[in-house]
Design an enzyme around this catalytic site. Structure first.
Site, PDB file in Angstrom:
ATOM      1  N   LYS A  23      -1.765  -2.720  -5.629  1.00  0.00           N
ATOM      2  CA  LYS A  23      -0.834  -3.792  -5.979  1.00  0.00           C
ATOM      3  C   LYS A  23       0.505  -3.452  -5.330  1.00  0.00           C
ATOM      4  O   LYS A  23       1.149  -2.469  -5.691  1.00  0.00           O
ATOM      5  CB  LYS A  23      -0.676  -3.926  -7.492  1.00  0.00           C
ATOM      6  CG  LYS A  23       0.112  -5.149  -7.915  1.00  0.00           C
ATOM      7  CD  LYS A  23       0.174  -5.247  -9.448  1.00  0.00           C
ATOM      8  CE  LYS A  23       0.721  -6.599  -9.878  1.00  0.00           C
ATOM      9  NZ  LYS A  23       2.077  -6.860  -9.362  1.00  0.00           N
ATOM     10  N   ASP A  25       4.427  -3.750  -4.225  1.00  0.00           N
ATOM     11  CA  ASP A  25       5.684  -4.133  -4.858  1.00  0.00           C
ATOM     12  C   ASP A  25       6.507  -4.937  -3.862  1.00  0.00           C
ATOM     13  O   ASP A  25       7.382  -4.411  -3.171  1.00  0.00           O
ATOM     14  CB  ASP A  25       6.446  -2.883  -5.291  1.00  0.00           C
ATOM     15  CG  ASP A  25       7.595  -3.211  -6.229  1.00  0.00           C
ATOM     16  OD1 ASP A  25       7.666  -4.360  -6.687  1.00  0.00           O
ATOM     17  OD2 ASP A  25       8.408  -2.313  -6.496  1.00  0.00           O
ATOM     18  N   GLU A 164       2.964   0.466  -7.259  1.00  0.00           N
ATOM     19  CA  GLU A 164       3.130  -0.447  -8.393  1.00  0.00           C
ATOM     20  C   GLU A 164       1.923  -0.498  -9.309  1.00  0.00           C
ATOM     21  O   GLU A 164       2.048  -0.706 -10.509  1.00  0.00           O
ATOM     22  CB  GLU A 164       3.451  -1.855  -7.889  1.00  0.00           C
ATOM     23  CG  GLU A 164       3.799  -2.809  -9.019  1.00  0.00           C
ATOM     24  CD  GLU A 164       4.066  -4.224  -8.534  1.00  0.00           C
ATOM     25  OE1 GLU A 164       4.332  -5.092  -9.384  1.00  0.00           O
ATOM     26  OE2 GLU A 164       3.992  -4.462  -7.313  1.00  0.00           O
TER      27      GLU A 164
END
Length: 310
Positions: A23, A25, A164
């Protein structure tokens, strides 16, 4: 078209039907190359093409292509949302061209929605991903990041590397444009920190507590770092309102003027209650996606100041 959104989860889904990705950022975008021109659209549907001129050569790769991905700014080898904020909302082509050299972004392309006139959104993720990899589009300013079968391992690795979090995707899932789907699950790492409450706002159209305004010690007093509403619904909000009632004051306890959109309707309080909030860090001094965790009754504002000074 709006991008497909992931649903928040607290556990990593297991099994061969799931695949896992980092994931990033950054800023979610759809990138369309068509007829030699490139269009970059934000998650809310805003055309942000002018802000990212370093992506323009993508239009030369394929005559018709739509990518879904995340724009990230690398700072010391890691994605930094704070580093990306200077690139966002730039409307001057000259300013954008300068920043493209000094603070370039990288597109992490993780999905392929259209290619050479063929809409791929009804195809399963596995087919779209296979085709995306076959395009071999990796370059300095855009890349197709890898996927992983071991979600728990990836979660641990991203925590160790300060990333993240992860996103888990069902291999058979079609692309649900503009919808939040349980076929995509996100599990971010959220840092927790202690802050003091300096005010509260009622929920929209009601008298119950909707959010608290929080701050941290700064050189001139309390620095405002944002509003926290998530986690304060129902009993938690009612209990918090009881704590804050006796602390009401007539003016803001924060050193600098609080933005009007935050101050509107706020009841100011003495910053005597310390709480823990989880967030995705800060951008431009504000907590990103903060949520209430607990009251730190064993801590005082003085404790926060002493920690800050040390």
């Amino acid at each position: 078209m709006r991008p497909m959104l992931a649903t928040l989860t607290e556990t990593v889904p297991a099994g061969p039907e799931w695949v896992h990705e980092v994931k990033w950022d950054g800023m979610r975008v759809l990138v369309e190359a068509k007829g030699g021109a490139l269009t970059v659209t934000s998650r809310t549907g805003r055309d942000v093409t002018v802000a990212y001129p370093e992506l323009a050569p993508l239009a030369d790769l394929y005559d018709d292509m739509v990518l879904d991905g995340e724009l990230v700014a690398m700072v010391e080898g890691r994605p930094s949302f704070a580093g990306l904020t200077e690139r966002m909302h730039v409307s001057s082509p000259r300013r954008a061209a300068t920043l493209a050299v000094s603070r370039p972004v990288t597109l992490m392309a993780f999905d392929l929605l259209r290619l050479l006139g063929q809409d791929l959104t009804s195809q399963p993720w596995s087919a779209r991903r296979q085709l995306l990899e076959q395009l071999e589009i990796d370059a300095p300013r855009w890349q197709v990041p890898p996927t992983y079968d071991d979600g728990e391992g990836l979660l641990a690795a991203t925590a160790d590397q300060g990333l993240e979090g992860i996103v888990a995707k069902r291999r058979s899932s079609s692309y649900a444009a503009g919808r939040r789907s349980p076929d995509w699950l996100k599990l971010p790492h959220r840092a927790t920190e202690s802050v003091a409450i300096g005010g509260w706002r009622p929920e929209v159209g009601g008298q119950l507590l909707g959010a608290v305004l929080v701050g941290v010690p700064g050189p001139d007093g309390w620095d405002f770092v944002g509003r926290v509403g998530s986690g304060l619904a129902g009993r938690a909000g009612a209990a918090m309102l009881q704590r804050l009632g006796p602390l009401e004051r007539g003016d803001s306890p924060f050193a600098a003027e609080v933005p009007r959109e935050d101050a509107r309707g706020t009841t100011w309080v003495e910053p005597e209650i310390v709480i823990d909030v989880a967030s995705l860090g800060r951008a431009s001094g504000r907590l990103r996606q903060p949520s209430f965790v607990r009251v730190r009754s064993e801590l005082t504002p003085t404790d926060l100041q002493e920690t800050s000074d040390g």
